[in-house]
Design an enzyme around this catalytic site. Structure first.
Site, short mmCIF file in Angstrom:
data_model
loop_
_atom_site.label_atom_id
_atom_site.label_comp_id
_atom_site.label_asym_id
_atom_site.label_seq_id
_atom_site.Cartn_x
_atom_site.Cartn_y
_atom_site.Cartn_z
N SER A 147 43.96 51.24 39.31
CA SER A 147 43.57 49.88 38.91
C SER A 147 43.90 49.67 37.43
O SER A 147 45.05 49.77 37.03
CB SER A 147 42.09 49.66 39.22
OG SER A 147 41.75 48.31 39.13
N ASP A 274 44.79 43.60 49.10
CA ASP A 274 43.88 43.83 47.97
C ASP A 274 43.18 42.52 47.64
O ASP A 274 43.84 41.51 47.36
CB ASP A 274 44.70 44.33 46.77
CG ASP A 274 43.82 44.81 45.62
OD1 ASP A 274 42.84 44.13 45.29
OD2 ASP A 274 44.15 45.84 45.02
N HIS A 302 41.45 47.55 47.70
CA HIS A 302 41.65 47.90 46.30
C HIS A 302 41.17 49.32 46.07
O HIS A 302 39.97 49.61 46.14
CB HIS A 302 40.89 46.93 45.39
CG HIS A 302 41.17 47.15 43.93
ND1 HIS A 302 42.30 46.66 43.30
CD2 HIS A 302 40.48 47.84 42.98
CE1 HIS A 302 42.29 47.02 42.03
NE2 HIS A 302 41.20 47.75 41.81
#
Length: 329
Positions: A147, A274, A302
């Site tokens: 991320s 996501d 995610h």
């Protein structure tokens, strides 16, 4: 090192039928029980009078086995579900690992008026240099970012160009918000506000503590009123790190413009469902360098990528990353 560590073939990702949708595939992995991994903490003093905390997964053969550096996501740490899953796999195959915590993420507030952000390539460069100094022998060093950590890593890789190969042999960015504007807008819409709320629950107390320690730098009233990532970035991230505001930060810190400059083998993995990284914002083959492998499965959420019968497990992603590092595919 286990003999089959180099030959572990990983199939393409397929989400389990019992866990449908991007939200479930994002949230359920976070709720799974995490296997305890014994880590060694090292405090590293920084050039600006602050510190980093590095959490190390050691291995018996310290001279030659590969080392994987994991850059965690927003408000993540060595205890995040993806870190525990990766380190459990590394321990199984006899590799080493390290999580260099971004400032404020190791359980203790930092000394300086500085945090971290999605474009923090200078911090990544300094952390990697410190880690490289600690690696003896001919051990290969690999880097993976999750991320926000993936965004920072890609920012560094693109700016470093050919010089990145002096530090890392290969890299992987998982669920990185490549276009911060697209991701920033998406996370503030509809059901995605649950993620905003979760992030702000820990970000705001840290920012208020920094505002108390460094008066006149941040406005506590504005921090308390922040209800979106845009407002937090406008009133905290931007002034702390030299951006004109949230929009300037989102534009200048996005990693997508740097993908064409990356010159070491790099896996860029994004699920197309996501919740807060719109599929339309993901790059195509023509937008990246020849050293990048784009992988965009239809499902995974995610930083989730859970597999197996209920309640599932997180074994797929660590195996996929290690396969890329060892084979480049």
């Amino acid at each position: 090192m286990r003999d089959d560590a180099q030959t572990d073939t990983v199939p393409q990702y397929r989400a389990p039928s019992w866990l449908p949708g991007g939200h479930a595939q994002t949230i359920w992995p976070y709720l799974l029980r995490r296997s305890p991994i014994r880590l060694r903490r090292e405090r590293v003093e920084t050039a600006d009078g602050d510190f980093w905390d590095f959490d190390w997964l050691d291995a018996p053969a310290l001279q030659s086995v590969p080392l994987v550096v994991l850059f965690h996501g927003l408000e993540g740490s060595a205890q995040s579900h993806y870190a525990c899953a990766l380190f459990a796999h590394l321990e199984t195959i006899g590799w080493r690992g390290v999580v260099p915590h971004f400032r404020g993420c190791s359980g203790e507030l930092n000394r300086r008026p500085r945090a971290y952000h999605s474009g923090d390539h200078e911090e990544v460069a300094s952390m990697l240099a410190a880690i490289r100094e600690r690696v003896t022998g001919d051990a290969r060093l690999y880097a993976v970012g999750i991320s926000l950590g993936g965004s920072t890593l890609l920012n560094w890789l693109g700016r470093a160009g050919d010089d990145a190969a002096k530090i890392v042999s290969a890299a992987a960015a998982i669920s990185a918000p490549l276009d911060l504007t697209a991701a920033g807008i998406a996370i503030g819409q509809g059901a995605n506000r649950i993620y905003t709320h979760a992030f702000l629950r820990t970000l705001k107390p840290k920012a208020l503590a920094m505002a108390s320690a460094f008066p006149h730098l941040l406005d506590p009233a504005r921090i308390r009123r922040a209800r979106s990532m845009w407002s937090f970035d406008e009133f905290v991230t931007a002034p702390l790190h030299g951006f004109a505001g949230a929009n300037d930060y989102w534009s200048r810190a996005s990693s997508k413009p740097w993908l064409s400059e990356i010159a070491v083998p790099t896996l860029v993995l994004n699920a197309r469902n996501d919740p807060f990284i719109p599929a339309r914002s993901l790059p195509g083959r023509d937008h990246v360098s020849r050293d990048i492998l784009l992988e965009q499965p239809a499902h995974g959420g995610h930083a989730g990528f859970l597999v197996g019968p209920a309640p599932g497990n997180l074994a797929w992603l660590p195996r996929r990353v290690v396969q890329f590092f060892t084979h480049g595919v």
